[in-house]
Design a protein around this motif. Structure first.
Motif, PDB file in Angstrom:
ATOM      1  N   ILE A  64       0.858  -1.182   0.000  1.00  0.00           N
ATOM      2  CA  ILE A  64       0.000   0.000   0.000  1.00  0.00           C
ATOM      3  C   ILE A  64       0.891   1.226   0.000  1.00  0.00           C
ATOM      4  N   ILE A  65       0.615   2.164  -0.894  1.00  0.00           N
ATOM      5  CA  ILE A  65       1.380   3.407  -0.991  1.00  0.00           C
ATOM      6  C   ILE A  65       0.438   4.566  -0.678  1.00  0.00           C
ATOM      7  N   TYR A  66       0.851   5.393   0.302  1.00  0.00           N
ATOM      8  CA  TYR A  66       0.058   6.536   0.744  1.00  0.00           C
ATOM      9  C   TYR A  66       0.753   7.830   0.353  1.00  0.00           C
ATOM     10  N   ASP A  67      -0.042   8.870   0.068  1.00  0.00           N
ATOM     11  CA  ASP A  67       0.553  10.181  -0.171  1.00  0.00           C
ATOM     12  C   ASP A  67       0.711  10.921   1.149  1.00  0.00           C
ATOM     13  N   TRP A  68       1.098  12.197   1.076  1.00  0.00           N
ATOM     14  CA  TRP A  68       1.371  12.993   2.271  1.00  0.00           C
ATOM     15  C   TRP A  68       0.111  13.271   3.096  1.00  0.00           C
ATOM     16  N   ASN A  69      -1.082  13.053   2.531  1.00  0.00           N
ATOM     17  CA  ASN A  69      -2.348  13.221   3.265  1.00  0.00           C
ATOM     18  C   ASN A  69      -2.864  11.892   3.798  1.00  0.00           C
ATOM     19  N   ASN A  70      -2.051  10.853   3.735  1.00  0.00           N
ATOM     20  CA  ASN A  70      -2.423   9.491   4.127  1.00  0.00           C
ATOM     21  C   ASN A  70      -3.567   8.925   3.294  1.00  0.00           C
ATOM     22  N   ASP A  71      -3.700   9.402   2.063  1.00  0.00           N
ATOM     23  CA  ASP A  71      -4.661   8.835   1.127  1.00  0.00           C
ATOM     24  C   ASP A  71      -3.979   7.715   0.350  1.00  0.00           C
ATOM     25  N   VAL A  72      -4.676   6.612   0.140  1.00  0.00           N
ATOM     26  CA  VAL A  72      -4.110   5.489  -0.612  1.00  0.00           C
ATOM     27  C   VAL A  72      -4.051   5.863  -2.089  1.00  0.00           C
ATOM     28  N   VAL A  73      -2.839   5.824  -2.654  1.00  0.00           N
ATOM     29  CA  VAL A  73      -2.673   6.109  -4.082  1.00  0.00           C
ATOM     30  C   VAL A  73      -2.388   4.829  -4.877  1.00  0.00           C
ATOM     31  N   TRP A  74      -2.010   3.765  -4.188  1.00  0.00           N
ATOM     32  CA  TRP A  74      -1.705   2.513  -4.861  1.00  0.00           C
ATOM     33  C   TRP A  74      -1.862   1.375  -3.868  1.00  0.00           C
ATOM     34  N   LYS A  75      -2.554   0.337  -4.264  1.00  0.00           N
ATOM     35  CA  LYS A  75      -2.696  -0.856  -3.430  1.00  0.00           C
ATOM     36  C   LYS A  75      -2.663  -2.060  -4.350  1.00  0.00           C
ATOM     37  N   GLU A  76      -1.716  -2.954  -4.100  1.00  0.00           N
ATOM     38  CA  GLU A  76      -1.561  -4.102  -4.989  1.00  0.00           C
ATOM     39  C   GLU A  76      -1.131  -5.332  -4.193  1.00  0.00           C
ATOM     40  N   PRO A  77      -1.784  -6.456  -4.443  1.00  0.00           N
ATOM     41  CA  PRO A  77      -1.373  -7.688  -3.753  1.00  0.00           C
ATOM     42  C   PRO A  77      -0.161  -8.321  -4.420  1.00  0.00           C
ATOM     43  N   VAL A 100       5.420   3.814   1.855  1.00  0.00           N
ATOM     44  CA  VAL A 100       5.234   2.495   1.259  1.00  0.00           C
ATOM     45  C   VAL A 100       5.209   1.478   2.399  1.00  0.00           C
ATOM     46  N   GLU A 101       4.100   0.760   2.517  1.00  0.00           N
ATOM     47  CA  GLU A 101       3.958  -0.246   3.571  1.00  0.00           C
ATOM     48  C   GLU A 101       3.677  -1.602   2.933  1.00  0.00           C
ATOM     49  N   VAL A 102       4.273  -2.649   3.527  1.00  0.00           N
ATOM     50  CA  VAL A 102       4.048  -4.014   3.068  1.00  0.00           C
ATOM     51  C   VAL A 102       3.397  -4.781   4.220  1.00  0.00           C
ATOM     52  N   PHE A 103       2.275  -5.420   3.911  1.00  0.00           N
ATOM     53  CA  PHE A 103       1.530  -6.189   4.902  1.00  0.00           C
ATOM     54  C   PHE A 103       1.548  -7.664   4.529  1.00  0.00           C
ATOM     55  N   CYS A 104       1.750  -8.524   5.518  1.00  0.00           N
ATOM     56  CA  CYS A 104       1.599  -9.967   5.375  1.00  0.00           C
ATOM     57  C   CYS A 104       0.609 -10.419   6.440  1.00  0.00           C
ATOM     58  N   ASP A 105      -0.419 -11.109   6.007  1.00  0.00           N
ATOM     59  CA  ASP A 105      -1.462 -11.569   6.934  1.00  0.00           C
ATOM     60  C   ASP A 105      -1.986 -10.434   7.804  1.00  0.00           C
ATOM     61  N   LYS A 106      -2.277  -9.303   7.176  1.00  0.00           N
ATOM     62  CA  LYS A 106      -2.845  -8.112   7.829  1.00  0.00           C
ATOM     63  C   LYS A 106      -1.940  -7.514   8.899  1.00  0.00           C
ATOM     64  N   GLN A 107      -0.653  -7.836   8.861  1.00  0.00           N
ATOM     65  CA  GLN A 107       0.321  -7.271   9.783  1.00  0.00           C
ATOM     66  C   GLN A 107       1.394  -6.549   8.972  1.00  0.00           C
ATOM     67  N   MET A 108       1.667  -5.289   9.348  1.00  0.00           N
ATOM     68  CA  MET A 108       2.683  -4.538   8.622  1.00  0.00           C
ATOM     69  C   MET A 108       4.060  -5.116   8.938  1.00  0.00           C
ATOM     70  N   VAL A 109       4.798  -5.482   7.892  1.00  0.00           N
ATOM     71  CA  VAL A 109       6.113  -6.075   8.079  1.00  0.00           C
ATOM     72  C   VAL A 109       7.241  -5.165   7.612  1.00  0.00           C
ATOM     73  N   ALA A 110       6.920  -4.122   6.842  1.00  0.00           N
ATOM     74  CA  ALA A 110       7.964  -3.206   6.371  1.00  0.00           C
ATOM     75  C   ALA A 110       7.342  -1.864   6.011  1.00  0.00           C
ATOM     76  N   LYS A 111       8.153  -0.811   6.204  1.00  0.00           N
ATOM     77  CA  LYS A 111       7.680   0.544   5.904  1.00  0.00           C
ATOM     78  C   LYS A 111       8.870   1.390   5.462  1.00  0.00           C
ATOM     79  N   LYS A 112       8.710   2.097   4.353  1.00  0.00           N
ATOM     80  CA  LYS A 112       9.748   2.994   3.829  1.00  0.00           C
ATOM     81  C   LYS A 112       9.080   4.246   3.291  1.00  0.00           C
ATOM     82  N   THR A 113       9.902   5.258   3.038  1.00  0.00           N
ATOM     83  CA  THR A 113       9.425   6.488   2.411  1.00  0.00           C
ATOM     84  C   THR A 113      10.066   6.605   1.037  1.00  0.00           C
TER      85      THR A 113
END
Length: 129
Positions: A64-77, A100-113
């Protein structure tokens, strides 16, 4: 007598409030079992990022990729059927920072900017954090 009862009651309430205001510290593990499960890399063209799941047994994951307003701009499995690595071209997005956040089994496992910016006439993406 009434005055001393009021003082005693006020003292008990105050001391109870002080003890209740201090939260207990929870023991947290020093290393997460999810650490190192995901790796981020800048694309060779510097126009996007590549995300790779290092654990083939991870199953399905979602980016899931969020913009500076925390709006989802991209979500892809991401799934094992399509491959556990994926490139995202972000240079078409507006300038700014994207989370940019990566989720596995509904748990966030990684986060970058990801920072999208112009350099001359070209737009580039740089990973941070």
């Amino acid at each position: 007598m009434k005055h001393s009862i009021k003082l005693l009651a006020a003292g008990l309430l105050l001391s109870t409030g002080l003890f209740a205001a201090v939260p207990a510290k929870h023991a947290t593990p020093k290393t997460s079992p999810m650490k190192g499960m995901v790796s981020f890399k800048q694309m060779p063209t510097k126009r996007g990022i590549e995300i790779k799941l290092n654990d083939p047994t991870a199953g399905n994951a979602t980016v899931i990729i969020y913009d500076w307003n925390n709006d989802v701009v991209w979500k892809e499995p991401l799934s094992t059927k399509k491959g556990l690595d994926k490139g995202f071209v972000l240079s078409q997005l507006d300038n700014g920072n994207y989370t940019v956040e990566v989720f596995c089994d509904k748990q966030m496992v990684a986060k970058k900017t990801a920072h999208v910016y112009y350099k001359g006439d070209s737009k580039f993406v740089q990973l941070r954090g």
